[in-house]
Design an enzyme around this catalytic site. Structure first.
Site, PDB file in Angstrom:
ATOM      1  N   GLU A 187     -71.693 -16.114 -85.790  1.00  0.00           N
ATOM      2  CA  GLU A 187     -70.745 -15.139 -86.347  1.00  0.00           C
ATOM      3  C   GLU A 187     -71.534 -13.872 -86.618  1.00  0.00           C
ATOM      4  OE1 GLU A 187     -67.635 -15.424 -86.537  1.00  0.00           O
ATOM      5  OE2 GLU A 187     -67.146 -17.551 -86.664  1.00  0.00           O
TER       6      GLU A 187
ATOM      7  N   CYS B  53     -68.246  -7.710 -92.429  1.00  0.00           N
ATOM      8  CA  CYS B  53     -68.329  -7.735 -90.957  1.00  0.00           C
ATOM      9  C   CYS B  53     -67.033  -7.199 -90.344  1.00  0.00           C
ATOM     10  CB  CYS B  53     -68.635  -9.141 -90.468  1.00  0.00           C
ATOM     11  SG  CYS B  53     -67.510 -10.386 -91.099  1.00  0.00           S
TER      12      CYS B  53
HETATM   13  P1  NAD Z   1     -79.370 -10.722 -90.840  1.00  0.00           P
HETATM   14  O1  NAD Z   1     -79.146 -11.074 -89.425  1.00  0.00           O
HETATM   15  O2  NAD Z   1     -80.448  -9.786 -91.202  1.00  0.00           O
HETATM   16  O3  NAD Z   1     -79.644 -12.032 -91.707  1.00  0.00           O
HETATM   17  C1  NAD Z   1     -78.748 -13.123 -91.726  1.00  0.00           C
HETATM   18  C2  NAD Z   1     -79.503 -14.384 -92.101  1.00  0.00           C
HETATM   19  O4  NAD Z   1     -80.423 -14.701 -91.047  1.00  0.00           O
HETATM   20  C3  NAD Z   1     -80.346 -14.285 -93.372  1.00  0.00           C
HETATM   21  O5  NAD Z   1     -80.235 -15.509 -94.076  1.00  0.00           O
HETATM   22  C4  NAD Z   1     -81.758 -14.080 -92.821  1.00  0.00           C
HETATM   23  O6  NAD Z   1     -82.751 -14.518 -93.705  1.00  0.00           O
HETATM   24  C5  NAD Z   1     -81.724 -14.940 -91.581  1.00  0.00           C
HETATM   25  N1  NAD Z   1     -82.692 -14.563 -90.533  1.00  0.00           N
HETATM   26  C6  NAD Z   1     -83.323 -13.386 -90.349  1.00  0.00           C
HETATM   27  N2  NAD Z   1     -84.094 -13.441 -89.236  1.00  0.00           N
HETATM   28  C7  NAD Z   1     -83.930 -14.676 -88.707  1.00  0.00           C
HETATM   29  C8  NAD Z   1     -84.420 -15.317 -87.537  1.00  0.00           C
HETATM   30  N3  NAD Z   1     -85.244 -14.701 -86.688  1.00  0.00           N
HETATM   31  N4  NAD Z   1     -84.016 -16.580 -87.300  1.00  0.00           N
HETATM   32  C9  NAD Z   1     -83.157 -17.223 -88.123  1.00  0.00           C
HETATM   33  N5  NAD Z   1     -82.656 -16.646 -89.241  1.00  0.00           N
HETATM   34  C10 NAD Z   1     -83.033 -15.384 -89.525  1.00  0.00           C
HETATM   35  O7  NAD Z   1     -77.945 -10.224 -91.346  1.00  0.00           O
HETATM   36  P2  NAD Z   1     -77.595  -9.621 -92.763  1.00  0.00           P
HETATM   37  O8  NAD Z   1     -78.196  -8.262 -92.840  1.00  0.00           O
HETATM   38  O9  NAD Z   1     -77.892 -10.634 -93.816  1.00  0.00           O
HETATM   39  O10 NAD Z   1     -76.006  -9.518 -92.664  1.00  0.00           O
HETATM   40  C11 NAD Z   1     -75.346  -8.404 -92.179  1.00  0.00           C
HETATM   41  C12 NAD Z   1     -74.843  -8.634 -90.772  1.00  0.00           C
HETATM   42  O11 NAD Z   1     -74.089  -9.834 -90.724  1.00  0.00           O
HETATM   43  C13 NAD Z   1     -73.906  -7.556 -90.283  1.00  0.00           C
HETATM   44  O12 NAD Z   1     -74.200  -7.259 -88.944  1.00  0.00           O
HETATM   45  C14 NAD Z   1     -72.536  -8.205 -90.377  1.00  0.00           C
HETATM   46  O13 NAD Z   1     -71.560  -7.647 -89.527  1.00  0.00           O
HETATM   47  C15 NAD Z   1     -72.853  -9.608 -90.048  1.00  0.00           C
HETATM   48  N6  NAD Z   1     -71.836 -10.513 -90.583  1.00  0.00           N
HETATM   49  C16 NAD Z   1     -71.026 -11.168 -89.708  1.00  0.00           C
HETATM   50  C17 NAD Z   1     -70.028 -11.993 -90.193  1.00  0.00           C
HETATM   51  C18 NAD Z   1     -69.117 -12.737 -89.275  1.00  0.00           C
HETATM   52  O14 NAD Z   1     -68.476 -13.672 -89.739  1.00  0.00           O
HETATM   53  N7  NAD Z   1     -69.015 -12.391 -88.017  1.00  0.00           N
HETATM   54  C19 NAD Z   1     -69.867 -12.135 -91.553  1.00  0.00           C
HETATM   55  C20 NAD Z   1     -70.717 -11.442 -92.408  1.00  0.00           C
HETATM   56  C21 NAD Z   1     -71.717 -10.645 -91.911  1.00  0.00           C
END
Ligand code: NAD
Length: 471
Positions: free
Chosen positions: A244, A278
């Site tokens: 997601e 998001c």
């Molecule tokens: P992010 O991708 O920076 O982090 C998300 C999670 O992934 C965190 O728990 C982080 O610690 C972990 N992470 C970071 N690097 C990783 C790796 N290499 N491997 C595995 N895990 C890793 O995202 P964010 O800044 O926390 O959230 C914002 C983003 O999320 C925005 O782009 C938003 O649109 C998206 N989002 C999408 C949805 C959806 O349902 N489609 C919902 C909410 C947020």
């Protein structure tokens, strides 16, 4: 300040601390206010091993019992929503009432998921044979959540995964680990040890999890850039995946709308949670006939909306959740300034070291400007004029993302027709940000694949198993 037991991880039914810690910052003042465990590789192994061994019994626990436990977990969230909401605000920034709504909402969401039972399809039932396809759980789920709706988006994974008969290791974002750790402890009395494990850690922990061979599936919510890394990592063990990811959602406002009725709703869809959603409206396409009128109304609402510390009465919108995101949004604002775009800003924001950004509307920027093309994930909304419907649909679809979109019009037949041409997983008509636990939610294009919610979402945590019986 030391890690206290309040913020322990939950591994195999036990509260577990770690040698190292991560610092948790209150985004309303930029100051560290707590520490959380930084899970070691050995502790991750322990959590996965515990979840693997718990899986054997949990899988065979009758679904009615699993559903009852998930329902009970929902009860506990609702019961503790008010108490958890203050902690939520300190780590996430969102005002307390809206924080409580998220936690309560997560509880009622769990109740709804606890009503779901996977189907069994019988394809033959004759004297000579019986063939059915049923759904079986996968194993241990690696769940990784973001910081913008830390509780809700985690529970969207926990409820279906556990109802389906899987066990789980959940990792919250390093920016918002505290409520999730608390919830791990809260729910610990409900589920058998090892069924639901919660660990926290820094930037290394996510990659450590996705490359861990003990997981059967990764359910990830976060940015598209990280989602690509997760997919690469998952490919090594051919792990199942639900992604997601990000969005750059367009809303199209037709000339026949009643602006008195829709302006506040459009504002809410773009700026709620300080635009860190998001599915927030991130590009607002407005018919040229009503453009100025809507722009001025949105500017007036922005002026009247108080942005500040979410623990203070009267605050409608909190800070940006973390410094990294704050700098990203500031960079977009700088680019808008450098390229001489017109920006209209709302009420003044505190200058206290918190990650505050005034609500900003960018007045009809070029389609190819960064603020239109990139997901801001902060309160800077490009508002663009259109005159021709085919042209605006093309512009709305001209994105690598395909998460959600909205159409505002009194002519609902026409709006339904436009909705069919929008390339996103969700389309709203005359509303926005509305999601239901019984309805599939997922992204098209680079907004991800797989879905959450609804029966489709439950089945993402299961695999079909066909059984052929010769009679
Ligand atoms: P992010 O991708 O920076 O982090 C998300 C999670 O992934 C965190 O728990 C982080 O610690 C972990 N992470 C970071 N690097 C990783 C790796 N290499 N491997 C595995 N895990 C890793 O995202 P964010 O800044 O926390 O959230 C914002 C983003 O999320 C925005 O782009 C938003 O649109 C998206 N989002 C999408 C949805 C959806 O349902 N489609 C919902 C909410 C947020």
């Amino acid at each position: 300040m030391t890690v206290n037991d309040d913020y322990a991880m939950t591994i195999d039914g036990k509260a577990v601390l770690s040698e190292k810690v991560i610092k948790v910052i209150n985004p309303a003042n930029g100051k560290i206010f707590a520490e959380a465990p930084d899970c070691s590789a050995e502790q991750l192994d322990e959590a996965v091993t515990a979840a693997q061994s718990a899986f054997r019994n949990w899988r065979d626990t009758p679904i009615k019992e699993r559903q009852a436990m998930v329902r009970k977990a929902g009860d506990l969230l609702i019961e503790h929503a008010a108490e958890l909401s203050r902690l939520f605000t300190r780590e996430q920034g969102r005002p307390v009432d809206a924080a409580a709504m998220e936690i309560q909402g997560a509880g009622t969401w769990m109740h709804a998921v606890a009503e779901m039972t996977p189907p069994v399809h019988v394809s033959a039932d004759t004297e000579t044979e019986f063939v059915e396809t049923r759904y079986v759980p996968l194993g241990v789920i690696c769940a990784i959540a973001p910081w913008n709706f830390p509780v809700n988006l985690a529970m969207w994974k926990v409820a279906p995964a556990l109802v389906a008969g899987n066990t789980m290791v959940l990792k919250p974002s390093p920016f918002t680990p505290l409520c999730t750790l608390k919830i791990g402890q809260l729910l610990n009395g409900i589920f058998p040890p090892g069924v639901f494990n919660v660990i926290s850690g820094g930037d290394d922990l996510g990659p450590m999890m996705t490359s861990h061979p003990g997981f059967a599936k990764i359910s990830f919510t976060g940015s598209t850039a990280t989602g690509k890394r997760v997919m690469q990592s998952a490919s090594k063990g051919l792990k199942r995946l639900t992604l997601e990811l990000g969005g750059n959602d367009a809303a199209i406002v037709m000339p026949d709308v009643d602006l008195d009725e829709v302006a506040a709703k459009i504002f809410f869809g773009a700026f709620f949670n300080t635009s860190q959603i998001c599915v927030a409206t991130k590009r607002l396409y407005v018919h040229e006939i009503i453009y100025e009128d809507l722009r001025d109304r949105l500017a007036a609402i922005a002026e009247a909306t108080r942005v500040g510390d979410g623990t203070e009465q009267g605050t409608a919108l909190g800070p940006i959740q973390n410094q990294r995101q704050y700098e990203r949004v500031l960079d977009l604002m700088k680019d808008a300034r450098d390229t001489e775009l017109t920006m209209i800003q709302g009420s003044a924001v505190p200058k206290n070291g918190g990650y505050f950004i005034p609500i900003t509307i960018v007045d009809n920027p070029p389609e190819d400007s960064r603020v239109v093309q990139e997901e801001a994930f902060g309160p800077i909304l490009p508002m663009l004029k259109f005159s021709d419907i085919d042209d605006v649909i093309e512009r709305a679809n001209n994105s690598d993302y395909g998460l959600a979109g909205a159409i505002w019009s009194k002519d609902t037949d026409k709006a339904m027709e436009i909705a069919r041409r929008i390339e996103t997983g969700t389309v709203w008509i005359n509303q926005n940000l509305m999601l239901r636990p019984d309805t599939a939610f997922g992204g098209h294009k680079q907004s991800g694949f797989g879905v959450e919610n609804g029966m489709d979402g439950l089945l993402e945590y299961m695999a079909p198993q066909a059984v052929y019986l010769a009679r």
